[in-house]
Design a protein around this motif. Sequence first.
Motif, short mmCIF file in Angstrom:
data_model
loop_
_atom_site.label_atom_id
_atom_site.label_comp_id
_atom_site.label_asym_id
_atom_site.label_seq_id
_atom_site.Cartn_x
_atom_site.Cartn_y
_atom_site.Cartn_z
N GLY A 1 -2.37 0.05 -1.86
CA GLY A 1 -1.17 0.56 -2.70
C GLY A 1 -0.55 1.57 -1.91
O GLY A 1 0.74 1.69 -1.98
N GLY A 2 -1.20 2.23 -1.02
CA GLY A 2 -0.37 3.38 -0.11
C GLY A 2 0.02 2.89 1.16
O GLY A 2 0.81 3.45 1.88
N HIS A 3 0.11 1.71 1.44
CA HIS A 3 0.79 1.12 2.42
C HIS A 3 2.23 0.90 2.15
O HIS A 3 2.65 0.77 1.18
N ASN A 4 3.03 1.02 3.22
CA ASN A 4 4.39 0.61 3.29
C ASN A 4 5.06 1.27 2.42
O ASN A 4 5.63 1.26 1.30
N VAL B 1 11.75 -10.16 -3.00
CA VAL B 1 10.64 -10.99 -3.89
C VAL B 1 10.35 -9.67 -5.01
O VAL B 1 10.72 -8.59 -4.86
N GLU B 2 9.69 -10.20 -5.88
CA GLU B 2 9.15 -9.31 -7.05
C GLU B 2 8.09 -8.38 -6.52
O GLU B 2 7.21 -8.82 -5.81
N LEU B 3 8.26 -7.12 -6.70
CA LEU B 3 7.14 -6.31 -6.27
C LEU B 3 7.17 -5.04 -7.23
O LEU B 3 7.87 -4.77 -7.98
N THR B 4 6.36 -4.10 -6.87
CA THR B 4 6.16 -2.78 -7.62
C THR B 4 6.41 -1.74 -6.90
O THR B 4 6.07 -1.94 -5.54
N CYS B 5 6.80 -0.64 -7.14
CA CYS B 5 6.87 0.60 -6.34
C CYS B 5 6.25 1.86 -7.20
O CYS B 5 6.75 2.22 -8.16
N ASN B 6 5.33 2.56 -6.50
CA ASN B 6 4.88 3.75 -6.98
C ASN B 6 5.83 4.98 -6.42
O ASN B 6 6.41 4.68 -5.32
N ASP C 1 0.58 2.84 -9.96
CA ASP C 1 -0.46 2.01 -10.74
C ASP C 1 -1.76 2.35 -10.87
O ASP C 1 -2.45 1.53 -11.44
N PHE C 2 -2.09 3.37 -10.15
CA PHE C 2 -3.71 3.91 -10.20
C PHE C 2 -3.97 4.89 -11.60
O PHE C 2 -4.91 5.32 -11.46
N LEU C 3 -3.02 5.16 -12.24
CA LEU C 3 -3.22 6.09 -13.20
C LEU C 3 -2.73 5.41 -14.64
O LEU C 3 -2.02 4.71 -14.66
N ASP C 4 -3.55 5.71 -15.58
CA ASP C 4 -3.24 5.00 -16.88
C ASP C 4 -1.90 5.80 -17.48
O ASP C 4 -1.70 6.90 -17.11
N ASN C 5 -1.33 5.17 -18.15
CA ASN C 5 -0.14 5.68 -18.98
C ASN C 5 1.03 5.93 -17.86
O ASN C 5 1.95 6.72 -18.17
N LEU D 1 8.03 10.16 -2.55
CA LEU D 1 7.46 9.04 -1.80
C LEU D 1 7.69 7.94 -2.73
O LEU D 1 7.50 7.70 -3.86
N LEU D 2 8.00 6.67 -2.10
CA LEU D 2 8.01 5.57 -2.46
C LEU D 2 7.18 4.61 -1.99
O LEU D 2 7.36 4.39 -0.69
N GLU D 3 6.16 3.90 -2.83
CA GLU D 3 5.29 3.17 -2.13
C GLU D 3 5.28 1.79 -2.79
O GLU D 3 5.16 1.48 -3.87
#
Length: 207
Positions: free
Chosen positions: A84-87, A116-121, A144-148, A178-180
């Motif tokens: 998840g921390g890549h790119n 493409v569809e993706l997510t962004c932290n 994505d790694f924390l609840d709520n 940061l955008l991950e």
Amino acid sequence: PAENSNEIYVKSVRFFKIEGNKETTKIQDKFILFGNASPDNKNAKYPIEVYNQSDDVFDAAAKGTAYFENNKLIYKIDEGGSDGGHNKLAFGYWDNPINLPEKAYYVITITIKASVELTCNVTLHDMNRAWGSSDEGILLRRVDFLDNSSPLSIGTKEQTFELITDAASDRANKCELLLEFGKTLGGKKDVVIEISELKIGYRTVAN
């Protein structure tokens, strides 16, 4: 009225007052991704860094470059990493921080799409406070790694997201954003992310 008349006719008048929370005043853009429009002269022309690797997991396959084209920031990911921390993109990093005032809510606006569809932290971090410390200075986090605290869901059509900190800051902050993108890339190749606007503003707290 007749031509050359000095009379003014008002068709309608509406009086109203705003009720509710008086804590915040206007939003003022403090930091704009495209540096030529930024009022913060401490920032370089393009205060951006690309970090394809993760602090936790090294993956040589994670590769990508960022550049500007047609007034957009393009992040071309040749190959997505496995973590998840890549790119990731970092804005306001090290010598070019995002300088945000005290007694204010911070507002992040992102207009973005991807091939493409993706997510962004998304993380807004006060660099006066060290990562990993008991108070590491996280001012806003959608990950994505924390609840709520779900990440942004990026699609192939352009969308605008507005994120606001939950509380007013008690101090002036020297920040990085940061955008991950690594979580949902998982080895995908030739992914193109387009950011047409990225702003950080603030809503000051009225005295």
